[in-house]
Design a protein around this motif. Structure first.
Motif, PDB file in Angstrom:
ATOM      1  N   ALA A 100       0.822  -1.202   0.000  1.00 32.37           N
ATOM      2  CA  ALA A 100       0.000   0.000   0.000  1.00 32.37           C
ATOM      3  C   ALA A 100       0.861   1.258   0.000  1.00 32.37           C
ATOM      4  O   ALA A 100       0.562   2.248  -0.651  1.00 32.37           O
ATOM      5  CB  ALA A 100      -0.928  -0.001   1.193  1.00 32.37           C
ATOM      6  N   LYS A 101       1.967   1.186   0.743  1.00 34.34           N
ATOM      7  CA  LYS A 101       2.823   2.357   0.889  1.00 34.34           C
ATOM      8  C   LYS A 101       3.525   2.697  -0.425  1.00 34.34           C
ATOM      9  O   LYS A 101       3.664   3.850  -0.805  1.00 34.34           O
ATOM     10  CB  LYS A 101       3.862   2.071   1.977  1.00 34.34           C
ATOM     11  CG  LYS A 101       4.177   3.306   2.784  1.00 34.34           C
ATOM     12  CD  LYS A 101       4.999   2.944   3.987  1.00 34.34           C
ATOM     13  CE  LYS A 101       5.580   4.203   4.590  1.00 34.34           C
ATOM     14  NZ  LYS A 101       6.462   3.873   5.700  1.00 34.34           N
ATOM     15  N   SER A 103       2.639   2.239  -3.580  1.00 35.92           N
ATOM     16  CA  SER A 103       1.851   2.918  -4.609  1.00 35.92           C
ATOM     17  C   SER A 103       1.680   4.398  -4.252  1.00 35.92           C
ATOM     18  O   SER A 103       1.644   5.258  -5.124  1.00 35.92           O
ATOM     19  CB  SER A 103       0.485   2.259  -4.759  1.00 35.92           C
ATOM     20  OG  SER A 103      -0.261   2.383  -3.573  1.00 35.92           O
ATOM     21  N   GLU A 104       1.596   4.671  -2.955  1.00 39.07           N
ATOM     22  CA  GLU A 104       1.437   6.050  -2.504  1.00 39.07           C
ATOM     23  C   GLU A 104       2.668   6.867  -2.863  1.00 39.07           C
ATOM     24  O   GLU A 104       2.575   8.006  -3.338  1.00 39.07           O
ATOM     25  CB  GLU A 104       1.237   6.033  -0.979  1.00 39.07           C
ATOM     26  CG  GLU A 104       0.222   6.999  -0.478  1.00 39.07           C
ATOM     27  CD  GLU A 104      -1.065   6.954  -1.278  1.00 39.07           C
ATOM     28  OE1 GLU A 104      -1.296   7.945  -1.976  1.00 39.07           O
ATOM     29  OE2 GLU A 104      -1.810   5.965  -1.218  1.00 39.07           O
TER      30      GLU A 104
END
Lengths: 322, 614
Positions: A100-101, A103-104
């Motif tokens: 998740a991190k 892609s951010e």
């Protein structure tokens, strides 16, 4: 309109050796490609991140690459996707960094490089989730085959069940072979398409087998080969029309479905093309060689129906010779 | 022979009518709306809210199309997005932080349809945009946390029974107690076995040292894991409320995963931040020295003395608390409602983990006679739930918070305390984000491929089979109608693969009609009369249709069982499509053919596109 008006039965079974040879060659080729090139698994299976980014103008791949490099993701691949405005970025799984991190961070870097960048789609899958999918996919394939075999065995006869499943597996392997050869991405929707093909292609075999069984009842004097030839010839019109209709639908998906449905429709197309051929010209010879005859197909049914106890068995010509 | 009994015709007609009614809502489109849901689990949802919302609209002269209440909250529809956004701001300002006001889209279908329960299909995230997270609960951490708690518990229990031990330590998920002699170990074994029946105890010896090993048995492990995932889901619910998302989905998947879907969310960074937020509960000391009337009055105006914060309690009065935090919600392992055995009043019983218990014991020992405030931090605002006076040193990590008005309040506060923190850490293991424009694109693509494919099939069928082709196409259209109606009725989630499955279902459904039409032609070719051919054609084709569809059905069911997410969506539509196609291809098309041909006495020719004669 009437396209098929065949007076005489086409001697499909006499081409048995030829069709089997062709099948065997394509099958072996597919296996070879699978073994040497392997499948190009999508993120669904391998884990990793895929991002689709849209730009109002033609995207500058170099600057996108630079932006991704700037946050230390050298192993990322950046390529155009569909049109020059769309860019696809792939990132492998990195141990210790949450999907998740990642892609951010990429999103922030892209927007920093060009504020018009619009992230249209992000798919980030952890490696473990991918592994499980791999397992579930295999299980699904196994249970579908098992279920179909069981049904055919109950409804017809084990020889038909075995023949149909071999013909079906042949289709599946060939689709996989195509995906391996062209290195098209193999993702979840492709798996769904393959399982749908399994169900669809067995339709073909069932329609022909159904006719074979009916013919055994009606054509009491005919040989096994004649019965099968007649069944294939009589159902050919339906086979071609149905496949044309389904392919029309799938073709429409290929044309209008966009990138997401592209590989799905592609897998279906190959499945339909080979399904026509294999379910008829592979399944029937195999069933014949396994020894399908009137006795083991009709005999059973008539006993079950409690009707005639007497089973008409065609005299074997070799008996007269001796 | 080709006439249906009246009941069969009526059955077909009724099915088509039902299909129409439940398909229609999909054509009305959606209008902008707002959704008002209680922000806190303690806020009750009742019809008073509905009246309040209507009052606010009247006062602010906001035009609305309709307001109604459902299980989740109150929803209001508007003519355009401008009014929608104004209404949202007005509502949020008037209702305060007790309610979450979220922008939403609602079907524009008329009320009579809604009263029949007819709703449009539920669109998946890939069609409407939004974000999907799959979160993995770290069960190992949940178990270690439980074991850690036992370390403290054992020490206290052994001390109370005056059993001497060398040390207590945790190794992974087991707790080891070391003794100098076997006698103490036997005594300890009896005590622990009695107090903790869910532990498996094992004795061993290393050199001179006797060791008692305690591990959680499988039943207890399972209950800890179940509790952990339930609590995490509850916590996620609370946190997602802060995002003001309309219709979020939070579901358990498998034993240790949670799916979170937030439709329409675009700011994924904020969503992740809020989902991952920890500690929403704090315990701090009340600053007694400065709590005189004058300072409190000043504090209420926002001027807190240095080193203190000012928060309101449940009655709305200001409480001065010290800035330094004694404990956070991280240390709470459980909370439940209870009753005080002496006073008979409702209480909340909180269990702290070993570290929390130690800190708590020390603080209570040093502050007997003083007040301690329990603060709840929700939506960025802090509230004092209760500020009891410490009567004595509290050890053992079991804290009783008294002063609850009734059991309901005790239950609610216990829920809040539990909900504040995660029982075990969570990781996002899968993330899928689809932008809103992408969602609209996907819908268009899916619909285009279905419509163009359908049109092409319709033309080919009518050229090839003429009247019978037209009947087949009608049956196919009714198949589409029924399929959409069932999907709308079930409120199954429609995804892009689902749309593909609709297209594929149509392509495959035509097979049944082709089989029938070919059979009829064959019967005609064999010299049968038209009426007999129709009859035989349908009868004979039925067996084949059944066989071939059952095998397809098997494949569909396996897909459903082993598939996840979009594949499941594909499988649902695939399976339903097979069922509706069997109904429409056989029953519906036969009914139409019967109506056309069944009542003609002298039928010499069928319009089935046959050029050659037998």
């Amino acid at each position: 309109m009437e396209l098929f008006r065949i007076k005489k039965d086409i001697p499909f079974m006499s081409y048995g050796r030829l069709t089997t040879a062709i099948s065997l060659v394509t099958f072996i080729l597919a296996v070879v490609f699978l073994a040497t090139r392997g499948l190009n698994f999508g993120v669904d299976f391998t884990g990793g991140t895929v991002m689709e980014v849209n730009y109002p103008q033609a995207a500058n791949l170099e600057s996108v690459r630079k932006a991704v490099d700037s946050i230390g993701l050298k192993e990322a691949t950046v390529q155009n996707f569909g049109s020059s405005h769309d860019v696809l970025i792939r990132l492998p799984v990195k141990t210790g960094v949450s999907v998740a991190k990642l892609s951010e961070e990429v999103k922030a870097a892209l927007v920093a490089a060009d504020s018009t960048a619009e992230v249209r789609r992000v798919e980030a899958v952890g490696a473990q989730v991918g592994d499980e999918l791999y397992e579930n996919g295999g299980l699904a394939l196994f249970f579908v085959s098992l279920g179909i075999m069981l049904y055919l065995w109950l409804r017809f006869e084990w020889r038909f069940a075995v023949a149909a499943i071999i013909a079906n597996m042949h289709d599946v392997v060939i689709i996989l072979g195509f995906f391996a050869f062209f290195q098209w991405e193999f993702n979840l929707t492709v798996l769904a398409a393959i399982l749908a093909v399994l169900g669809y292609s067995v339709n073909e075999s069932v329609v022909v087998f159904d006719r074979v069984r009916e013919n055994f009842r009606k054509m009491r004097k005919a040989s096994v080969v004649q019965v099968i030839d007649n069944a294939i010839t009589r159902t050919m019109s339906r086979t071609i029309i149905t496949h044309t209709m389904t392919q029309t639908m799938v073709g429409s998906m290929l044309l209008f479905g966009g990138e997401v449905l592209h590989n799905f429709a592609l897998a279906l197309t190959i499945g339909i093309l080979f399904g026509i051929y294999s379910s008829v010209l592979v399944a029937c010879p195999i069933a014949m060689w396994l020894g399908v005859n009137r006795a083991n197909l009709i005999g059973d049914i008539e006993k079950k129906e409690g009707g005639k106890k007497e089973v008409v068995v065609e005299p074997d010509p070799s008996e007269f010779a001796s | 022979m080709n006439r249906y009994p009246m009941w069969k015709n009526i059955l077909v007609a009724v099915m088509i009518l039902i299909g129409l009614i439940y398909t229609i809502p999909n054509f009305f489109g959606e209008s902008p709306a707002v959704q008002i849901t209680p922000a806190k689990s303690t806020t009750k949802l009742d019809s008073a809210l509905l009246d309040k919302v209507e009052d606010i609209f009247k006062q602010e002269k906001i035009e609305y199309d309709g307001v109604y209440q459902d299980a989740r909250g109150v929803k209001a529809r508007f003519k355009n997005t401008d009014t929608q956004i104004r209404a949202k701001d007005v509502l949020q300002a008037n209702l305060g932080t007790d309610y979450t006001v979220a922008l939403n889209l609602l079907s524009r279908s008329p009320n009579w349809l809604r009263s029949l329960g007819a709703k449009p299909m539920y669109l998946g995230l890939d069609l409407r945009g939004g974000v999907h997270f799959l979160m993995q609960v770290d069960m190992k951490a949940a178990l270690s946390k439980a074991a850690e708690r036992f370390v403290g518990d054992f020490k206290i229990a052994l001390r109370k029974e005056r059993i001497s031990y060398v040390g207590v330590s945790r190794e992974g998920e087991t707790v080891q107690i070391h003794f100098n002699n076997a006698e103490e170990l036997t005594k300890a074994h009896a005590v622990i076995a009695k107090e903790y029946p869910n532990l498996t105890l094992e004795e061993s010896t290393i050199g001179e040292e006797k060791i008692l090993k305690a591990s959680l048995n499988l039943v207890e492990q399972k209950s800890i894991q179940d509790f952990a995932i339930k609590q995490n889901i509850q916590t996620l619910h609370n946190r997602i409320n802060e995002l003001g998302v309309a219709e979020p989905i939070i579901q358990q998947q498998g034993a240790d995963r949670v799916v979170v879907q937030l439709p329409g969310v675009q700011d994924t960074a904020k969503a992740k931040e809020i989902l991952g937020r920890t500690a929403t509960l704090e315990i701090r000391m009340v600053d007694e020295e400065k709590s005189d009337a004058a300072t409190l009055e000043k504090a209420e105006k926002g001027q807190a003395p240095i080193g203190d914060d000012v928060f309101k309690n449940r009655d709305g009065r200001a409480v001065l608390v010290k800035k330094s935090v004694v404990l956070t919600g991280d240390y709470i392992t459980d909370a439940g409602p209870g009753v005080d055995s002496q006073s008979g009043r409702s209480t909340v019983n909180v269990t702290l983990d070993a570290r929390g218990a130690r800190i708590f014991q020390q603080v209570t020992r040093e502050n007997v006679g003083k007040r301690m405030a329990i603060l709840l931090i929700e939506k960025g605002s802090t509230e004092v739930i209760t500020a009891p006076t410490i009567n004595e040193e509290i050890g053992g990590g079991r804290v009783q918070i008294s002063g609850m008005a009734n059991t309901q309040e005790a239950t609610d506060i216990a829920l809040l305390l539990r909900a504040g923190a995660l029982a075990a850490p969570m990781d996002i293991v899968e993330e899928r984000t689809v932008g809103p424009s992408m969602g609209q694109d996907n819908i268009n693509r899916g619909i285009h491929s279905t419509l163009w494919g359908f049109a092409a099939i319709a033309v080919m069928m009518m050229i090839y089979y003429v009247a019978f082709g037209a009947v087949s196409v009608t049956a196919l259209a009714i198949n589409l109608l029924l399929l959409v109606a069932i999907l709308s009725m079930l409120q199954a989630t429609l995804t892009l693969p689902g749309l593909a499955a609709i297209a594929l279902a149509l392509g495959m459904a035509i097979d049944a009609n082709v089989l029938i039409n070919e059979r009829i032609r064959e019967e005609l070719r064999n010299g049968n009369t038209p009426q007999a051919s129709i009859h035989a054609g349908y009868e004979r084709a039925w067996d084949t249709i059944l066989d071939s569809n059952v095998t397809t059905l098997i494949a569909g069911l396996a897909l459903f069982m082993f598939g996840t997410g979009p594949i499941k969506g594909f499988a649902v539509v695939h399976v339903l499509g097979i069922l509706t196609s069997m109904f429409s291809a056989v029953l519906v098309s036969r009914a139409i053919v019967n109506l056309i041909y069944g009542y003609r006495r002298k039928l010499t020719k069928l319009s089935i596109g046959q050029i050659y004669k037998g």
